[in-house]
Design an enzyme around this catalytic site. Structure first.
Site, PDB file in Angstrom:
ATOM      1  N   LYS A  69      -8.472   7.496   7.686  1.00 53.19           N
ATOM      2  CA  LYS A  69      -7.386   7.489   8.831  1.00 53.19           C
ATOM      3  C   LYS A  69      -6.076   8.118   8.806  1.00 53.19           C
ATOM      4  O   LYS A  69      -5.268   9.003   8.760  1.00 53.19           O
ATOM      5  CB  LYS A  69      -6.760   6.292   9.954  1.00 53.19           C
ATOM      6  CG  LYS A  69      -8.447   6.681  11.421  1.00 53.19           C
ATOM      7  CD  LYS A  69      -6.903   5.424  11.559  1.00 53.19           C
ATOM      8  CE  LYS A  69      -6.443   4.121  11.249  1.00 53.19           C
ATOM      9  NZ  LYS A  69      -8.014   2.814  11.170  1.00 53.19           N
ATOM     10  N   ARG A  84      -5.247  -1.379  19.223  1.00 59.07           N
ATOM     11  CA  ARG A  84      -5.968  -2.171  19.013  1.00 59.07           C
ATOM     12  C   ARG A  84      -6.792  -2.100  19.473  1.00 59.07           C
ATOM     13  O   ARG A  84      -7.806  -2.358  19.788  1.00 59.07           O
ATOM     14  CB  ARG A  84      -5.455  -2.553  17.509  1.00 59.07           C
ATOM     15  CG  ARG A  84      -6.367  -3.305  16.802  1.00 59.07           C
ATOM     16  CD  ARG A  84      -6.229  -3.650  15.553  1.00 59.07           C
ATOM     17  NE  ARG A  84      -5.296  -2.905  14.509  1.00 59.07           N
ATOM     18  CZ  ARG A  84      -4.807  -2.839  13.281  1.00 59.07           C
ATOM     19  NH1 ARG A  84      -4.416  -3.689  12.983  1.00 59.07           N
ATOM     20  NH2 ARG A  84      -4.886  -1.535  12.645  1.00 59.07           N
ATOM     21  N   ARG A 128     -10.586   1.123  -3.770  1.00 62.63           N
ATOM     22  CA  ARG A 128      -9.021   1.271  -3.154  1.00 62.63           C
ATOM     23  C   ARG A 128      -8.080   0.145  -4.153  1.00 62.63           C
ATOM     24  O   ARG A 128      -8.324  -0.537  -4.071  1.00 62.63           O
ATOM     25  CB  ARG A 128      -8.987   1.386  -1.960  1.00 62.63           C
ATOM     26  CG  ARG A 128      -7.667   1.079  -0.859  1.00 62.63           C
ATOM     27  CD  ARG A 128      -7.492   1.456   0.629  1.00 62.63           C
ATOM     28  NE  ARG A 128      -7.612   0.607   1.291  1.00 62.63           N
ATOM     29  CZ  ARG A 128      -7.484   0.848   2.678  1.00 62.63           C
ATOM     30  NH1 ARG A 128      -7.658   2.232   3.543  1.00 62.63           N
ATOM     31  NH2 ARG A 128      -7.152   0.067   3.303  1.00 62.63           N
ATOM     32  N   ARG A 177     -14.046  -7.401   8.048  1.00 62.04           N
ATOM     33  CA  ARG A 177     -13.097  -6.743   9.235  1.00 62.04           C
ATOM     34  C   ARG A 177     -14.019  -6.258   9.526  1.00 62.04           C
ATOM     35  O   ARG A 177     -13.211  -5.103  10.581  1.00 62.04           O
ATOM     36  CB  ARG A 177     -11.682  -5.556   8.204  1.00 62.04           C
ATOM     37  CG  ARG A 177     -11.154  -6.786   6.859  1.00 62.04           C
ATOM     38  CD  ARG A 177     -10.591  -6.262   6.079  1.00 62.04           C
ATOM     39  NE  ARG A 177      -9.829  -4.462   6.736  1.00 62.04           N
ATOM     40  CZ  ARG A 177      -9.620  -4.116   5.609  1.00 62.04           C
ATOM     41  NH1 ARG A 177      -9.430  -3.490   4.439  1.00 62.04           N
ATOM     42  NH2 ARG A 177      -8.602  -2.916   6.696  1.00 62.04           N
ATOM     43  N   ARG A 216      -6.135  -5.181  -2.500  1.00 65.29           N
ATOM     44  CA  ARG A 216      -5.565  -5.598  -1.537  1.00 65.29           C
ATOM     45  C   ARG A 216      -6.317  -7.081  -1.689  1.00 65.29           C
ATOM     46  O   ARG A 216      -8.221  -6.353  -1.577  1.00 65.29           O
ATOM     47  CB  ARG A 216      -4.639  -5.775  -0.148  1.00 65.29           C
ATOM     48  CG  ARG A 216      -3.672  -4.657  -0.212  1.00 65.29           C
ATOM     49  CD  ARG A 216      -3.438  -4.351   0.873  1.00 65.29           C
ATOM     50  NE  ARG A 216      -4.920  -3.788   1.962  1.00 65.29           N
ATOM     51  CZ  ARG A 216      -4.825  -3.124   3.384  1.00 65.29           C
ATOM     52  NH1 ARG A 216      -3.812  -1.692   3.104  1.00 65.29           N
ATOM     53  NH2 ARG A 216      -5.474  -3.207   3.571  1.00 65.29           N
TER      54      ARG A 216
END
Ligand SMILES: [Zn+2]
Length: 222
Positions: free
Chosen positions: A13, A87, A126, A170, A159
Site C-alpha cells: 500500500k 479499517r 522489512r 496481524r 519492527r
C-alpha cells in the site's frame, strides 16, 4: 479524486500510494503517519489514543475518525488517497456520512490482494527508520548505506510486528476486520468504483495496472 486504498499489511500500500499521489497530484493520508505526527506534537488526541493503547485496548473508532476527518479537511481540493483508514465498517460509514455532509464522497476504492506466503516474505525482510518512519527491504528496497536511513542516517530496525509469527497474527486480524469493509464498499458499487488488484506481482506491474484503471476513470470524469 477521493481514493481509498485497501490491502493487508505487506500488500504494498505504501509504495502504491506514493505512485498514485505523484502521478495524480493527490495527498497521501496514512492513518499511521498522521497518528505519529500527533504523537510528536503531543496533541490532546495523541494523549487520548495513548491511554487506550497503554491499557491494551484498541483506539476507538470515534478517535480515529476525528483524526482522519480533520486531516481530510486540511487536504487540498484535488483530493487524497486514504491509507490504513477506514479499517472497520463503522469507520467507513462515518467517513461516508461526513463527506456527504459537504456534498462529497469516496470516488474510488482500490483493493490490493496478496497471498499470505508472499506477505510473510515481504514483511520479514522489512526494515524501518524509528525516526522518520521510512520503510526499506533487505532485498527489494535497500538503503544507500547498509542499514542506515537515507533521510536521516538513523540505524534501521525490524519492527517487532514484522516478525513472521506476529505477521500471521496481524493478517488474521486484518482479514477479520477488512472483509466487512470490502463487502461494504462492494455493496455501494452504484456510487463508488470498486476494483481489486492482484498484488502478488512485482510493484511495477501493480503500479501499471493501477495507473491504467485510474487513467480510464480520470478521463471519464473530465
Ligand atoms: Zn529516517
Amino acid at each position: 479524486m477521493r481514493v481509498v486504498l485497501l490491502g493487508a499489511p505487506g500488500a504494498g500500500k505504501g509504495t502504491q500510494c506514493k505512485n498514485i499521489i505523484q502521478k495524480y497530484d493527490l495527498v497521501h493520508l496514512s492513518s499511521g503517519d498522521i497518528l505519529r505526527q500527533h504523537r510528536e506534537k503531543g496533541t490532546q488526541l495523541a494523549n487520548k489514543a495513548k491511554d487506550y493503547m497503554d491499557s491494551g485496548a484498541l483506539v476507538p473508532d470515534e478517535l480515529i475518525v476525528e483524526m482522519m476527518l480533520s486531516a481530510i479537511n486540511e487536504a487540498p481540493k484535488a483530493g487524497f488517497v486514504l491509507d490504513g483508514f477506514p479499517r472497520t465498517v463503522n469507520q467507513a460509514v462515518e467517513l461516508d456520512e461526513a463527506l456527504a455532509a459537504t456534498g462529497e464522497k469516496v470516488d474510488i476504492v482500490l483493493n490490493l490482494t496478496v497471498h499470505e506466503q508472499v506477505i510473510i516474505e515481504r514483511l520479514s525482510g522489512r526494515r524501518s527508520c524509528p525516526k522518520c518512519g521510512a520503510v526499506y527491504h533487505v532485498v527489494n528496497l535497500k538503503p544507500k548505506v547498509d542499514n542506515l536511513c537515507d533521510n536521516d542516517g538513523t540505524e534501521l530496525i525490524q519492527r517487532p510486528d514484522d516478525n513472521p509469527d506476529v505477521v500471521k497474527n496481524r493478517l488474521r486480524t486484518y482479514h477479520r476486520q477488512s472483509k466487512p469493509v470490502v463487502d461494504y464498499y462492494k455493496s455501494r458499487q452504484t456510487e463508488i468504483q470498486f476494483y481489486e488488484f492482484n498484488a502478488n506481482e512485482a510493484a511495477e506491474k501493480v503500479r501499471d495496472s493501477l495507473f491504467e484503471k485510474l487513467d480510464a476513470l480520470v478521463s471519464v470524469q473530465n
